[in-house]
Design an enzyme around this catalytic site. Structure first.
Site, PDB file in Angstrom:
ATOM      1  N   LEU A   1       0.785  -1.331  -0.055  1.00 13.72           N
ATOM      2  CA  LEU A   1      -0.064  -0.043  -0.123  1.00 13.72           C
ATOM      3  C   LEU A   1       0.945   1.259   0.054  1.00 13.72           C
ATOM      4  CD1 LEU A   1      -2.762  -1.035   2.609  1.00 13.72           C
ATOM      5  CD2 LEU A   1      -2.846  -1.435   0.298  1.00 13.72           C
TER       6      LEU A   1
ATOM      7  N   GLU B   1      -2.185  -5.324  14.297  1.00 16.77           N
ATOM      8  CA  GLU B   1      -1.707  -4.038  13.511  1.00 16.77           C
ATOM      9  C   GLU B   1      -2.579  -4.072  12.206  1.00 16.77           C
ATOM     10  OE1 GLU B   1       2.562  -3.464  15.459  1.00 16.77           O
ATOM     11  OE2 GLU B   1       2.417  -4.391  13.533  1.00 16.77           O
TER      12      GLU B   1
ATOM     13  N   ASN C   1       0.749  -8.816  17.596  1.00 15.42           N
ATOM     14  CA  ASN C   1       1.840  -8.717  18.328  1.00 15.42           C
ATOM     15  C   ASN C   1       1.126  -9.615  19.689  1.00 15.42           C
ATOM     16  OD1 ASN C   1       4.033  -7.745  16.757  1.00 15.42           O
ATOM     17  ND2 ASN C   1       3.084  -5.671  16.936  1.00 15.42           N
TER      18      ASN C   1
ATOM     19  N   ARG D   1       1.995  -9.619  22.635  1.00 14.34           N
ATOM     20  CA  ARG D   1       2.707  -9.513  23.880  1.00 14.34           C
ATOM     21  C   ARG D   1       2.426  -7.893  24.172  1.00 14.34           C
ATOM     22  NH1 ARG D   1       5.653  -5.798  21.165  1.00 14.34           N
ATOM     23  NH2 ARG D   1       6.257  -6.202  19.026  1.00 14.34           N
TER      24      ARG D   1
HETATM   25  P1  ADP Z   1       7.500  -6.049  11.753  1.00 13.21           P
HETATM   26  O1  ADP Z   1       6.938  -7.165  12.380  1.00 13.21           O
HETATM   27  O2  ADP Z   1       8.818  -6.360  11.162  1.00 13.21           O
HETATM   28  O3  ADP Z   1       7.115  -4.764  12.677  1.00 13.21           O
HETATM   29  P2  ADP Z   1       4.878  -5.165  10.045  1.00 13.21           P
HETATM   30  O4  ADP Z   1       4.311  -6.378   9.075  1.00 13.21           O
HETATM   31  O5  ADP Z   1       4.407  -4.954  11.330  1.00 13.21           O
HETATM   32  O6  ADP Z   1       6.551  -5.686  10.260  1.00 13.21           O
HETATM   33  O7  ADP Z   1       5.166  -3.971   9.231  1.00 13.21           O
HETATM   34  C1  ADP Z   1       6.058  -2.901   9.610  1.00 13.21           C
HETATM   35  C2  ADP Z   1       5.540  -1.787   9.062  1.00 13.21           C
HETATM   36  O8  ADP Z   1       6.085  -2.037   7.524  1.00 13.21           O
HETATM   37  C3  ADP Z   1       4.259  -1.171   8.939  1.00 13.21           C
HETATM   38  O9  ADP Z   1       4.124  -0.484   9.981  1.00 13.21           O
HETATM   39  C4  ADP Z   1       4.458  -0.448   7.636  1.00 13.21           C
HETATM   40  O10 ADP Z   1       5.159   0.760   7.667  1.00 13.21           O
HETATM   41  C5  ADP Z   1       5.237  -1.257   6.591  1.00 13.21           C
HETATM   42  N1  ADP Z   1       4.648  -2.027   5.822  1.00 13.21           N
HETATM   43  C6  ADP Z   1       4.221  -3.541   6.133  1.00 13.21           C
HETATM   44  N2  ADP Z   1       3.446  -4.228   5.217  1.00 13.21           N
HETATM   45  C7  ADP Z   1       3.185  -3.128   4.419  1.00 13.21           C
HETATM   46  C8  ADP Z   1       2.323  -3.365   3.241  1.00 13.21           C
HETATM   47  N3  ADP Z   1       1.603  -4.364   2.868  1.00 13.21           N
HETATM   48  N4  ADP Z   1       2.284  -1.967   2.497  1.00 13.21           N
HETATM   49  C9  ADP Z   1       2.786  -0.891   2.784  1.00 13.21           C
HETATM   50  N5  ADP Z   1       3.552  -0.770   3.923  1.00 13.21           N
HETATM   51  C10 ADP Z   1       3.775  -1.888   4.668  1.00 13.21           C
END
Ligand code: ADP
Length: 447
Positions: free
Chosen positions: A202, A274, A288, A290
């Site tokens: 996105l 999230e 998450n 936790r």
């Molecule tokens: P982690 O477990 O390493 O924190 P996440 O899956 O929670 O990884 O993603 C962390 C961040 O990466 C998100 O808050 C966003 O900024 C970016 N992100 C992750 N997936 C997407 C996606 N499908 N499109 C755009 N940005 C993404």
């Protein structure tokens, strides 16, 4: 209720857990590495056990040393905090096998939700909206095939990923070849498995997450959302609750979807779902299993002590309230203050020569720092969280500005000047930002 809790962590989160325990009349056991003998969490705990040398892999990640410390001191529960072993299902299982309660979900729930691929499947089944995504990718060709199905741009992610590592975006086949190889290599270096998958990328979403609490009897509540879109390298810098992007109706709708999903999954204890949020739609990212760094902003607006609830739930207590009992009030913002160069983000460990934390109405500082403390170079560079609460977003912002001005930290560089700059930008003040705003802003400033 537990009589003694071992806190398997360090830094401000170890103190945070200690505080909840003390207020519940529970004794605490601190564990620490050789580098942390003088740390505040060690000084405040009722008992302390050294569990190994400075390196985390020899101490805070040393499962048997931590369990031995719990057995020797007669602790009846272990709180893992965040980071380190907090999402390690094997550790949770080992703890329980030794007759000690793990303060968190079950190992099985952690396995299901900790793996991004199985978590996505569980989320779909439980009615949560997700981004279009692929199964585990076997090869570059397989990745390209899926990228065509989903449509570029896509993001390749490690199934065990965390902390923003192991994620690579691709806008075309050529980039895909590189993204696949690099994400796999990063995953191999940092996580238990090098399996990667992809999701639709996105382009201008916000990061909005929902905090939930669930007891062992099927009662689930949500504590509203946190907007964590102010990020750098996929890591959160400033968080706020409620999100400036949601209205009451949207909050209620996503809250109910999340509550039902958690009931269906049968998850227990505290957790965070999230989401990315774009054009009025939510897309589940991960769960998450936790406590989160940014939990205090939710505590500020809900009045609920999340760590206390985690301990109560783990001890077998019922939540004792329902969704309609939860009343949100005002607006809260958190700044993560790191001992880093505010321009380059290079960690800046060293001795704190002077420390004066802000105070006053609506100001909370969670930190392990004291004057004369030496920040060891071995761990995360976050040294304090500044949380402000105000009646409105504007009053919270004014309070944050005031509190940042009051903060005195000498001896090391910190990210305070960056926070001051961010919160004075019109886009931040108007709440008009997405996950890329901070990086774009810092880039544009260089020119
Ligand atoms: P982690 O477990 O390493 O924190 P996440 O899956 O929670 O990884 O993603 C962390 C961040 O990466 C998100 O808050 C966003 O900024 C970016 N992100 C992750 N997936 C997407 C996606 N499908 N499109 C755009 N940005 C993404």
């Amino acid at each position: 209720m537990f009589e003694k809790v071992l806190i398997a962590n360090r830094g401000e989160v170890a103190l945070r857990i200690h505080r909840a325990c003390r207020e519940m009349g529970i004794r605490t056991v601190a564990v620490h590495s050789e580098a942390d003998a003088n740390a505040m969490h060690v000084r405040l705990a009722d008992e302390a056990v050294c569990i190994g040398p400075a390196r985390s892999s020899d101490s805070y990640l040393n499962k048997s040393a931590i369990i031995s410390a719990a057995l020797i001191t007669g602790a009846d529960a272990i709180h893992p905090g965040f980071g380190f072993l907090s999402e390690n299902a094997d550790f949770a299982e080992m703890v329980e096998e030794h007759g000690i309660t793990f303060i968190g979900p079950t190992a099985e729930q952690m396995r299901l939700m900790g793996d991004k691929i199985t978590a996505r499947q569980a989320a779909i089944k439980a009615g949560l909206p997700v981004t279009p995504g692929s199964p585990a990718l076997e090869s570059v060709e397989h990745a390209i095939e899926w990228a065509h199905k989903i449509g570029y741009p896509v993001i390749v992610k490690a199934k065990d990923g965390g902390g923003g590592k192991g994620m690579k975006t691709a806008f075309n086949d050529e980039e895909m070849r590189e993204a696949f190889t690099m994400a796999k290599a990063e995953a191999k270096a940092s996580f238990p498995s090098d399996v990667v998958y992809m999701e639709k990328y996105l382009q201008k979403p916000r990061h909005i997450e929902m905090q939930i609490l669930a007891d062992k009897y099927g009662h689930v509540v949500h504590l509203g959302e946190r907007d964590c879109s102010i990020q750098r390298k996929n890591q959160k810098v400033i968080e706020e609750s409620p999100s400036p992007a949601l209205n009451q109706q949207q909050r209620h709708e996503i809250g109910e979807i999340v509550r039902k999903a958690i009931e269906q999954i049968g998850y227990t204890n505290a957790g965070t779902l999230e989401f990315l949020y774009e054009d009025g739609k939510f897309y589940f990212l991960e769960m998450n299993t936790r406590l989160q760094v940014e939990h205090p902003i939710t505590e500020a607006v809900s009045g609920i002590d999340i760590v206390r609830e985690q301990i109560r739930i783990a001890s077998g207590a019922e939540l004792g309230y329902t969704q309609s009992d939860i009343k949100f009030s005002g607006h809260a913002i958190e700044c993560r203050i790191n001992a880093e160069n505010p321009e380059t983000f290079t960690p800046c460990p060293g001795k704190i020569t002077e420390w004066h934390a802000p105070g006053g109405l609506g100001v909370r500082v969670d930190s392990e720092i004291y004057s004369g403390y030496s920040i060891p170079p071995f761990y995360d560079s976050m040294i304090a969280k500044l949380i402000v609460h105000g009646k409105t977003r504007n009053s919270a912002l004014m309070r944050l500005r005031r509190a940042l001005e009051e903060f005195v930290i000498e001896g090391v560089q910190t990210t305070i000047p960056l926070h001051q700059e961010i919160i004075s930008q019109p886009e931040f003040i108007d709440g008009q930002y997405n996950i890329h705003w901070l990086e774009h802003y810092m880039e544009s400033r260089k020119k």
